[in-house]
Write a protein that holds these residues in place. Structure first.
Motif, PDB file in Angstrom:
ATOM      1  N   ALA A 132       0.814  -1.218   0.000  1.00 56.67           N
ATOM      2  CA  ALA A 132       0.000   0.000   0.000  1.00 56.67           C
ATOM      3  C   ALA A 132       0.848   1.269   0.000  1.00 56.67           C
ATOM      4  CB  ALA A 132      -0.936   0.008   1.204  1.00 56.67           C
ATOM      5  N   LEU A 133       2.147   1.110   0.238  1.00 58.11           N
ATOM      6  CA  LEU A 133       3.031   2.278   0.287  1.00 58.11           C
ATOM      7  C   LEU A 133       3.190   2.886  -1.104  1.00 58.11           C
ATOM      8  CD1 LEU A 133       5.873   0.916   2.620  1.00 58.11           C
ATOM      9  CD2 LEU A 133       4.058   2.530   3.235  1.00 58.11           C
ATOM     10  N   SER A 134       3.172   4.197  -1.158  1.00 59.56           N
ATOM     11  CA  SER A 134       3.361   4.887  -2.428  1.00 59.56           C
ATOM     12  C   SER A 134       4.854   5.021  -2.712  1.00 59.56           C
ATOM     13  CB  SER A 134       2.726   6.277  -2.374  1.00 59.56           C
ATOM     14  OG  SER A 134       3.449   7.108  -1.471  1.00 59.56           O
ATOM     15  N   THR A 135       5.185   5.421  -3.918  1.00 58.70           N
ATOM     16  CA  THR A 135       6.597   5.644  -4.246  1.00 58.70           C
ATOM     17  C   THR A 135       7.170   6.802  -3.427  1.00 58.70           C
ATOM     18  OG1 THR A 135       5.882   6.992  -6.134  1.00 58.70           O
ATOM     19  CG2 THR A 135       6.470   4.698  -6.577  1.00 58.70           C
ATOM     20  N   ASP A 136       6.313   7.730  -3.038  1.00 58.36           N
ATOM     21  CA  ASP A 136       6.773   8.834  -2.177  1.00 58.36           C
ATOM     22  C   ASP A 136       7.159   8.311  -0.802  1.00 58.36           C
ATOM     23  OD1 ASP A 136       6.441  10.792  -4.101  1.00 58.36           O
ATOM     24  OD2 ASP A 136       4.411  11.322  -3.467  1.00 58.36           O
ATOM     25  N   HIS A 137       6.380   7.356  -0.308  1.00 55.32           N
ATOM     26  CA  HIS A 137       6.716   6.732   0.983  1.00 55.32           C
ATOM     27  C   HIS A 137       8.072   6.032   0.874  1.00 55.32           C
ATOM     28  CE1 HIS A 137       2.167   6.514   1.990  1.00 55.32           C
ATOM     29  NE2 HIS A 137       2.719   7.415   2.775  1.00 55.32           N
ATOM     30  N   ILE A 138       8.224   5.258  -0.185  1.00 48.50           N
ATOM     31  CA  ILE A 138       9.456   4.492  -0.378  1.00 48.50           C
ATOM     32  C   ILE A 138      10.660   5.433  -0.498  1.00 48.50           C
ATOM     33  CG2 ILE A 138      10.692   2.935  -1.931  1.00 48.50           C
ATOM     34  CD1 ILE A 138       8.455   1.550  -0.405  1.00 48.50           C
ATOM     35  N   LEU A 187      12.029   6.797   2.798  1.00 46.86           N
ATOM     36  CA  LEU A 187      12.743   5.920   3.728  1.00 46.86           C
ATOM     37  C   LEU A 187      14.153   6.442   3.988  1.00 46.86           C
ATOM     38  CD1 LEU A 187      11.914   2.378   2.246  1.00 46.86           C
ATOM     39  CD2 LEU A 187      11.242   3.158   4.529  1.00 46.86           C
ATOM     40  N   ASN A 188      14.585   6.359   5.231  1.00 46.02           N
ATOM     41  CA  ASN A 188      15.983   6.672   5.512  1.00 46.02           C
ATOM     42  C   ASN A 188      16.768   5.358   5.521  1.00 46.02           C
ATOM     43  OD1 ASN A 188      15.787   5.496   8.184  1.00 46.02           O
ATOM     44  ND2 ASN A 188      14.832   7.403   8.875  1.00 46.02           N
ATOM     45  N   THR A 189      18.069   5.430   5.602  1.00 47.05           N
ATOM     46  CA  THR A 189      18.889   4.223   5.508  1.00 47.05           C
ATOM     47  C   THR A 189      18.577   3.209   6.607  1.00 47.05           C
ATOM     48  OG1 THR A 189      20.650   5.355   6.728  1.00 47.05           O
ATOM     49  CG2 THR A 189      20.802   5.372   4.328  1.00 47.05           C
ATOM     50  N   THR A 190      18.270   3.703   7.813  1.00 46.80           N
ATOM     51  CA  THR A 190      17.943   2.807   8.917  1.00 46.80           C
ATOM     52  C   THR A 190      16.641   2.064   8.640  1.00 46.80           C
ATOM     53  OG1 THR A 190      19.050   4.277  10.496  1.00 46.80           O
ATOM     54  CG2 THR A 190      17.518   2.660  11.406  1.00 46.80           C
ATOM     55  N   GLN A 191      15.654   2.782   8.134  1.00 48.81           N
ATOM     56  CA  GLN A 191      14.373   2.160   7.817  1.00 48.81           C
ATOM     57  C   GLN A 191      14.526   1.157   6.672  1.00 48.81           C
ATOM     58  OE1 GLN A 191      12.263   5.859   7.049  1.00 48.81           O
ATOM     59  NE2 GLN A 191      10.911   5.495   8.799  1.00 48.81           N
ATOM     60  N   ALA A 192      15.283   1.535   5.658  1.00 46.40           N
ATOM     61  CA  ALA A 192      15.467   0.658   4.497  1.00 46.40           C
ATOM     62  C   ALA A 192      16.108  -0.661   4.904  1.00 46.40           C
ATOM     63  CB  ALA A 192      16.317   1.359   3.449  1.00 46.40           C
ATOM     64  N   GLU A 201      15.973   5.180  -2.909  1.00 49.49           N
ATOM     65  CA  GLU A 201      17.130   6.013  -3.198  1.00 49.49           C
ATOM     66  C   GLU A 201      18.418   5.198  -3.111  1.00 49.49           C
ATOM     67  OE1 GLU A 201      16.961   9.459  -0.713  1.00 49.49           O
ATOM     68  OE2 GLU A 201      15.266  10.322  -1.811  1.00 49.49           O
ATOM     69  N   THR A 202      19.394   5.553  -3.914  1.00 55.08           N
ATOM     70  CA  THR A 202      20.623   4.765  -4.001  1.00 55.08           C
ATOM     71  C   THR A 202      21.338   4.641  -2.646  1.00 55.08           C
ATOM     72  OG1 THR A 202      21.799   6.766  -4.721  1.00 55.08           O
ATOM     73  CG2 THR A 202      21.015   5.272  -6.431  1.00 55.08           C
ATOM     74  N   GLU A 203      21.308   5.696  -1.869  1.00 55.74           N
ATOM     75  CA  GLU A 203      21.949   5.659  -0.547  1.00 55.74           C
ATOM     76  C   GLU A 203      21.288   4.625   0.347  1.00 55.74           C
ATOM     77  OE1 GLU A 203      22.986   8.646   3.232  1.00 55.74           O
ATOM     78  OE2 GLU A 203      21.978   9.411   1.445  1.00 55.74           O
TER      79      GLU A 203
END
Length: 277
Positions: free
Chosen positions: A48-54, A57-62, A82-84
């Motif tokens: 259900a997450l949008s691309t904006d949600h994705i 994401l910060n690195t910790t969440q990812a 995001e690449t980071e």
């Protein structure tokens, strides 16, 4: 709910939110969720997450996304990472991606792979990478690939590797190349093999090289790096139609001594004259 209230929700409460509630969450609110809250989300919520949600994401969440969650991300969602954040993911997360997901990764994401992530790619995942994706892999990451990963590439993938990637190969990777992969390489690729890598090839691999690859790819320096066994393994056809007079003139004394009588008999008078006897 405001940002503070979202951040205060327990993992159990997060997992009970409906897909609509997740979809309607402001990106600022989503960005404050903890690793535990992210990991608690169901696959339905993840979808259900949008691309904006994705993208938020910060690195910790990812890096908190579970393997199960990763496997459920759509190709559109994956492309929004995001690449980071992508580079911060664990090897377990990378290995969890299915082949369709792998083929959808952007070239920037492939370029952002760490050496550990690159080595974590399965043979099936490697086989599904497009030629553009493979060519975007940084040379250090490519050099970290295992022999199994190299052997998993199809001939089209190998034929489209950059000359820098070829030059950066390890001897173990060179030895892992199949005869089909080698015989389908371009002349430019053959010419960019490091001499130590060429010298590591088996006699079977050497015999798989096409005449055009020998005459149009090999350099005099590369020829001098070949072992006596490799020289002696060349077919009479390779000798006569692949080894130019320039290449034959580069042979060392010991290499010339390694030539078989059949090889010498196959040479033209010009080829024999080019040898430094």
């Amino acid at each position: 709910l405001d940002t503070y209230q979202f951040s205060a929700l327990s993992s159990t409460q997060i997992s009970k939110l409906t897909s609509n509630q997740i979809a309607n969450m402001e990106t600022d609110d989503f960005a404050v969720l903890s690793s535990a809250q992210i990991a608690a989300m169901t696959t339905y919520q993840i979808l259900a997450l949008s691309t904006d949600h994705i993208a938020a994401l910060n690195t910790t969440q990812a890096s908190a996304l579970t393997a199960t969650q990763m496997a459920k991300l759509t190709t559109t969602q994956l492309a929004a990472i995001e690449t980071e954040d992508f580079a911060a993911m664990t090897t377990k997360q990378i290995a969890a991606l299915n082949t369709t997901q792998i083929a959808s990764l952007t070239t920037d994401q492939i370029a952002a792979l760490t050496t550990s992530q690159a080595k974590a790619l399965t043979a099936s995942q490697i086989a599904k990478l497009t030629t553009t994706q493979l060519a975007s892999m940084e040379t250090d990451d490519f050099a970290s690939l295992t022999a199994i990963q190299i052997a998993a590439m199809n001939t089209t993938q190998v034929a489209n590797l950059t000359t820098d990637q070829i030059a950066g190969m390890t001897t173990a990777q060179a030895r892992a190349l199949t005869t089909s992969q080698l015989s389908n390489m371009t002349n430019a690729q053959i010419g960019n093999f490091e001499t130590t890598d060429l010298a590591a090839l088996s006699t079977t691999q050497i015999r798989s090289l096409k005449n055009s690859q020998l005459s149009g790819g090999l350099t005099a320096t590369q020829v001098q790096a070949l072992t006596n066994s490799q020289i002696a393994s060349l077919t009479t056809d390779q000798i006569r139609n692949g080894m130019t007079t320039t290449l034959l003139a580069a042979l060392t004394t010991s290499q010339i001594a390694a030539l078989t009588t059949a090889q010498v008999a196959a040479m033209t008078t010009d080829q024999i004259a080019s040898l430094n006897l």
